[in-house]
Scaffold this motif. Structure first.
Motif, PDB file in Angstrom:
ATOM      1  N   THR A  48      93.977  43.064  49.700  1.00  0.00           N
ATOM      2  CA  THR A  48      95.015  44.048  49.994  1.00  0.00           C
ATOM      3  C   THR A  48      95.280  44.851  48.726  1.00  0.00           C
ATOM      4  OG1 THR A  48      96.960  42.760  49.310  1.00  0.00           O
ATOM      5  CG2 THR A  48      96.084  42.339  51.526  1.00  0.00           C
ATOM      6  N   LYS A  49      96.124  45.875  48.836  1.00  0.00           N
ATOM      7  CA  LYS A  49      96.463  46.678  47.663  1.00  0.00           C
ATOM      8  C   LYS A  49      97.294  45.907  46.664  1.00  0.00           C
ATOM      9  CE  LYS A  49      96.090  51.384  49.423  1.00  0.00           C
ATOM     10  NZ  LYS A  49      96.769  52.692  49.591  1.00  0.00           N
ATOM     11  N   SER A  50      97.939  44.835  47.104  1.00  0.00           N
ATOM     12  CA  SER A  50      98.834  44.091  46.220  1.00  0.00           C
ATOM     13  C   SER A  50      98.201  42.846  45.621  1.00  0.00           C
ATOM     14  CB  SER A  50     100.109  43.686  46.973  1.00  0.00           C
ATOM     15  OG  SER A  50     100.841  44.825  47.369  1.00  0.00           O
ATOM     16  N   ILE A  51      97.101  42.380  46.171  1.00  0.00           N
ATOM     17  CA  ILE A  51      96.529  41.101  45.745  1.00  0.00           C
ATOM     18  C   ILE A  51      95.091  41.288  45.293  1.00  0.00           C
ATOM     19  CG2 ILE A  51      95.881  38.775  46.502  1.00  0.00           C
ATOM     20  CD1 ILE A  51      98.169  38.921  48.528  1.00  0.00           C
ATOM     21  N   SER A  52      94.743  40.684  44.166  1.00  0.00           N
ATOM     22  CA  SER A  52      93.347  40.632  43.729  1.00  0.00           C
ATOM     23  C   SER A  52      93.047  39.241  43.204  1.00  0.00           C
ATOM     24  CB  SER A  52      93.056  41.687  42.654  1.00  0.00           C
ATOM     25  OG  SER A  52      93.827  41.452  41.496  1.00  0.00           O
ATOM     26  N   LEU A  53      91.856  38.783  43.481  1.00  0.00           N
ATOM     27  CA  LEU A  53      91.384  37.464  43.066  1.00  0.00           C
ATOM     28  C   LEU A  53      90.094  37.638  42.289  1.00  0.00           C
ATOM     29  CD1 LEU A  53      91.873  35.664  46.507  1.00  0.00           C
ATOM     30  CD2 LEU A  53      93.480  35.681  44.591  1.00  0.00           C
ATOM     31  N   THR A  54      89.974  36.930  41.170  1.00  0.00           N
ATOM     32  CA  THR A  54      88.796  37.035  40.317  1.00  0.00           C
ATOM     33  C   THR A  54      88.258  35.651  40.005  1.00  0.00           C
ATOM     34  OG1 THR A  54      89.738  39.018  39.271  1.00  0.00           O
ATOM     35  CG2 THR A  54      87.883  37.971  38.154  1.00  0.00           C
ATOM     36  N   VAL A  55      86.951  35.496  40.088  1.00  0.00           N
ATOM     37  CA  VAL A  55      86.293  34.272  39.638  1.00  0.00           C
ATOM     38  C   VAL A  55      85.160  34.680  38.710  1.00  0.00           C
ATOM     39  CG1 VAL A  55      86.893  32.894  41.663  1.00  0.00           C
ATOM     40  CG2 VAL A  55      84.776  34.218  41.672  1.00  0.00           C
ATOM     41  N   ALA A  56      84.860  33.815  37.735  1.00  0.00           N
ATOM     42  CA  ALA A  56      83.839  34.148  36.751  1.00  0.00           C
ATOM     43  C   ALA A  56      83.206  32.889  36.189  1.00  0.00           C
ATOM     44  CB  ALA A  56      84.436  34.984  35.615  1.00  0.00           C
ATOM     45  N   TRP A  57      82.017  33.072  35.653  1.00  0.00           N
ATOM     46  CA  TRP A  57      81.378  32.045  34.815  1.00  0.00           C
ATOM     47  C   TRP A  57      81.466  32.570  33.394  1.00  0.00           C
ATOM     48  CZ3 TRP A  57      77.234  31.664  31.399  1.00  0.00           C
ATOM     49  CH2 TRP A  57      76.863  30.362  31.062  1.00  0.00           C
ATOM     50  N   VAL A  58      82.066  31.787  32.492  1.00  0.00           N
ATOM     51  CA  VAL A  58      82.314  32.242  31.128  1.00  0.00           C
ATOM     52  C   VAL A  58      81.513  31.424  30.129  1.00  0.00           C
ATOM     53  CG1 VAL A  58      84.629  33.070  31.688  1.00  0.00           C
ATOM     54  CG2 VAL A  58      84.327  30.740  30.869  1.00  0.00           C
ATOM     55  N   GLN A  59      81.128  32.081  29.051  1.00  0.00           N
ATOM     56  CA  GLN A  59      80.480  31.417  27.925  1.00  0.00           C
ATOM     57  C   GLN A  59      81.306  31.752  26.678  1.00  0.00           C
ATOM     58  OE1 GLN A  59      79.062  29.271  25.765  1.00  0.00           O
ATOM     59  NE2 GLN A  59      77.253  29.319  27.102  1.00  0.00           N
ATOM     60  N   LEU A  60      82.002  30.734  26.149  1.00  0.00           N
ATOM     61  CA  LEU A  60      82.886  30.926  24.998  1.00  0.00           C
ATOM     62  C   LEU A  60      82.280  30.436  23.696  1.00  0.00           C
ATOM     63  CD1 LEU A  60      86.299  29.891  26.619  1.00  0.00           C
ATOM     64  CD2 LEU A  60      85.165  32.127  26.621  1.00  0.00           C
ATOM     65  N   GLY A  61      81.021  30.025  23.733  1.00  0.00           N
ATOM     66  CA  GLY A  61      80.361  29.589  22.512  1.00  0.00           C
ATOM     67  C   GLY A  61      80.963  28.308  21.968  1.00  0.00           C
ATOM     68  N   HIS A  62      80.830  28.118  20.662  1.00  0.00           N
ATOM     69  CA  HIS A  62      81.370  26.922  20.016  1.00  0.00           C
ATOM     70  C   HIS A  62      82.858  27.099  19.703  1.00  0.00           C
ATOM     71  CE1 HIS A  62      77.020  26.338  19.072  1.00  0.00           C
ATOM     72  NE2 HIS A  62      77.337  25.096  19.347  1.00  0.00           N
ATOM     73  N   ILE A  63      83.635  26.091  20.013  1.00  0.00           N
ATOM     74  CA  ILE A  63      85.047  26.045  19.638  1.00  0.00           C
ATOM     75  C   ILE A  63      85.283  24.702  18.961  1.00  0.00           C
ATOM     76  CG2 ILE A  63      87.431  26.115  20.447  1.00  0.00           C
ATOM     77  CD1 ILE A  63      86.538  27.800  22.785  1.00  0.00           C
ATOM     78  N   VAL A  64      85.498  24.736  17.645  1.00  0.00           N
ATOM     79  CA  VAL A  64      85.605  23.538  16.801  1.00  0.00           C
ATOM     80  C   VAL A  64      84.359  22.654  16.979  1.00  0.00           C
ATOM     81  CG1 VAL A  64      87.126  21.682  16.015  1.00  0.00           C
ATOM     82  CG2 VAL A  64      88.098  23.659  17.175  1.00  0.00           C
ATOM     83  N   PRO A  65      83.180  23.193  16.606  1.00  0.00           N
ATOM     84  CA  PRO A  65      81.944  22.417  16.784  1.00  0.00           C
ATOM     85  C   PRO A  65      81.858  21.174  15.911  1.00  0.00           C
ATOM     86  CG  PRO A  65      81.520  24.428  15.547  1.00  0.00           C
ATOM     87  CD  PRO A  65      82.920  24.531  16.071  1.00  0.00           C
ATOM     88  N   ALA A  66      82.778  21.006  14.942  1.00  0.00           N
ATOM     89  CA  ALA A  66      82.801  19.762  14.166  1.00  0.00           C
ATOM     90  C   ALA A  66      83.016  18.563  15.079  1.00  0.00           C
ATOM     91  CB  ALA A  66      83.910  19.819  13.117  1.00  0.00           C
ATOM     92  N   VAL A  67      83.687  18.796  16.209  1.00  0.00           N
ATOM     93  CA  VAL A  67      83.963  17.712  17.161  1.00  0.00           C
ATOM     94  C   VAL A  67      83.307  17.989  18.505  1.00  0.00           C
ATOM     95  CG1 VAL A  67      85.766  16.419  18.353  1.00  0.00           C
ATOM     96  CG2 VAL A  67      86.141  17.207  16.004  1.00  0.00           C
ATOM     97  N   ALA A  68      83.528  19.199  19.055  1.00  0.00           N
ATOM     98  CA  ALA A  68      82.932  19.591  20.336  1.00  0.00           C
ATOM     99  C   ALA A  68      81.617  20.306  20.033  1.00  0.00           C
ATOM    100  CB  ALA A  68      83.885  20.501  21.104  1.00  0.00           C
ATOM    101  N   THR A  69      80.534  19.562  20.014  1.00  0.00           N
ATOM    102  CA  THR A  69      79.267  20.074  19.497  1.00  0.00           C
ATOM    103  C   THR A  69      78.568  21.041  20.447  1.00  0.00           C
ATOM    104  OG1 THR A  69      78.131  18.127  20.376  1.00  0.00           O
ATOM    105  CG2 THR A  69      78.908  18.023  18.094  1.00  0.00           C
ATOM    106  N   LYS A  70      78.872  20.995  21.740  1.00  0.00           N
ATOM    107  CA  LYS A  70      78.180  21.852  22.703  1.00  0.00           C
ATOM    108  C   LYS A  70      78.936  23.154  22.909  1.00  0.00           C
ATOM    109  CE  LYS A  70      75.976  18.096  25.281  1.00  0.00           C
ATOM    110  NZ  LYS A  70      75.774  17.468  26.612  1.00  0.00           N
ATOM    111  N   LYS A  71      78.194  24.176  23.349  1.00  0.00           N
ATOM    112  CA  LYS A  71      78.836  25.448  23.668  1.00  0.00           C
ATOM    113  C   LYS A  71      79.736  25.286  24.888  1.00  0.00           C
ATOM    114  CE  LYS A  71      75.558  28.679  21.618  1.00  0.00           C
ATOM    115  NZ  LYS A  71      74.729  29.893  21.842  1.00  0.00           N
ATOM    116  N   GLN A  72      80.818  26.056  24.886  1.00  0.00           N
ATOM    117  CA  GLN A  72      81.840  25.907  25.915  1.00  0.00           C
ATOM    118  C   GLN A  72      81.627  26.923  27.036  1.00  0.00           C
ATOM    119  OE1 GLN A  72      83.998  23.300  25.773  1.00  0.00           O
ATOM    120  NE2 GLN A  72      82.716  22.783  24.004  1.00  0.00           N
TER     121      GLN A  72
END
Length: 312
Positions: free
Chosen positions: A277-301
């Protein structure tokens, strides 16, 4: 020894907690009934809402002005989003006001749950919180009315961010990061209406670490950097759009005493937006945020993103 948590500023958090409801009430009071009537704005041409509260995609702002307000009208939009990656979850609530399809102001509150990473740092239950106040003004051009010309719509914006990293604050201070900062950006959006193609380019001056969740500036760099951001979308029909975004980011905390343990990568996504509708929008996505604190979280997010917006 893990850093000790800073004392909680209850009054500060209480003020933040009541800001969104108060703004929502003010927005509903300001939104004149004619802004709720049959708006002339085409579906999805006002974008959705970024994680920082501005109109655009999910990761980067566009030059468009949000809400359904057109010339001479007030508009309001509210949004809720969630991002879930391998090691983290972030929830965002936002509110946007617009007038005359020319000026937009917004507020967004981000809550980033560190989950297993926080436990590994000796800070179980650690949440990184940021509040973002934004303003954007259209400088020239009109994405819809100028769709048959090469002139894009151009807007300038500013985002003031206040971060609260909880028990991680002493570590960030030791690395030279501050708890607040300002981003300034210019966006140009071009809509090829006949082809159903929208493209956007944004140039952002920023010191933010992980969009501000880890403070601003640091030992690796304490100067503003100009970082480009790009979006493209295909309007399959008047209610459905497919697209992608890319956002380059600074790397202010790398190197640090932790070596590359706080390395920061660029972000990108692919998304689908649907406006039933004109008032409602829905969004879905696949995101790649890279490394976030890779000292502990070694894989890409990488992971999922979902957002719902209601606009008048």
């Amino acid at each position: 020894m893990p850093p000790k948590a800073l004392p909680v500023d209850v009054s500060h958090r209480s003020r933040i907690a009541i800001t969104l409801p108060l703004l929502a009430a003010a927005a509903l009071a300001l939104a004149h009934p004619r802004a709720h009537a049959g708006t002339d704005k085409l579906l999805l041409t006002g974008g959705v809402t970024t994680i920082d509260g501005a109109a655009g995609g999910g990761l980067t702002p566009w030059a468009v002005i949000g809400t359904n307000a057109t010339e001479g009208e007030f508009g309001v939009a509210a949004t809720a989003s969630v991002v879930s990656t391998r090691n983290y979850t972030m929830q965002v609530q936002g509110l946007m006001l617009a007038f005359d399809d020319r000026v937009e102001v917004s507020i967004a509150r981000q809550d980033f749950a560190t989950e297993a990473t926080g436990r590994a740092l000796g800070l179980p239950g650690l949440h990184l919180k940021t509040i973002v106040f934004g303003a954007k003004a259209r400088l020239f051009g009109d994405a819809v009315l100028d769709s048959d010309r090469w002139l894009p719509q151009v807007a300038a914006g500013v985002e003031w961010k206040q971060a609260d990293a909880g028990g991680l604050d002493p570590t960030l201070h030791a690395l030279g990061a501050r708890t607040n900062g300002v981003d300034v950006y210019v966006s140009a959006t071009k809509l090829f209406l006949a082809q159903g193609i929208l493209v956007n380019g944004t140039l952002r001056a920023t010191k933010a670490n992980q969009n501000g969740l880890l403070g601003f500036g640091g030992t690796g760099n304490d100067r503003y950097r100009l970082e480009p951001e790009f979006s493209a979308a295909w309007l399959a029909n008047r209610k459905l759009a497919f697209g992608a975004e890319y956002r380059r980011k600074p790397d202010n905390l790398n190197p640090s005493p932790l070596g590359a343990g706080l390395k920061e990568d660029d972000w990108w996504d692919v998304f689908t937006a649907w406006a039933p509708t004109k008032s409602i929008s829905l969004t879905v996505a696949w995101v790649q945020l890279g490394h976030i604190v890779p000292a502990v979280a070694t894989k890409k997010q990488d992971g999922g993103y979902a957002s719902a917006q209601i606009a008048f």
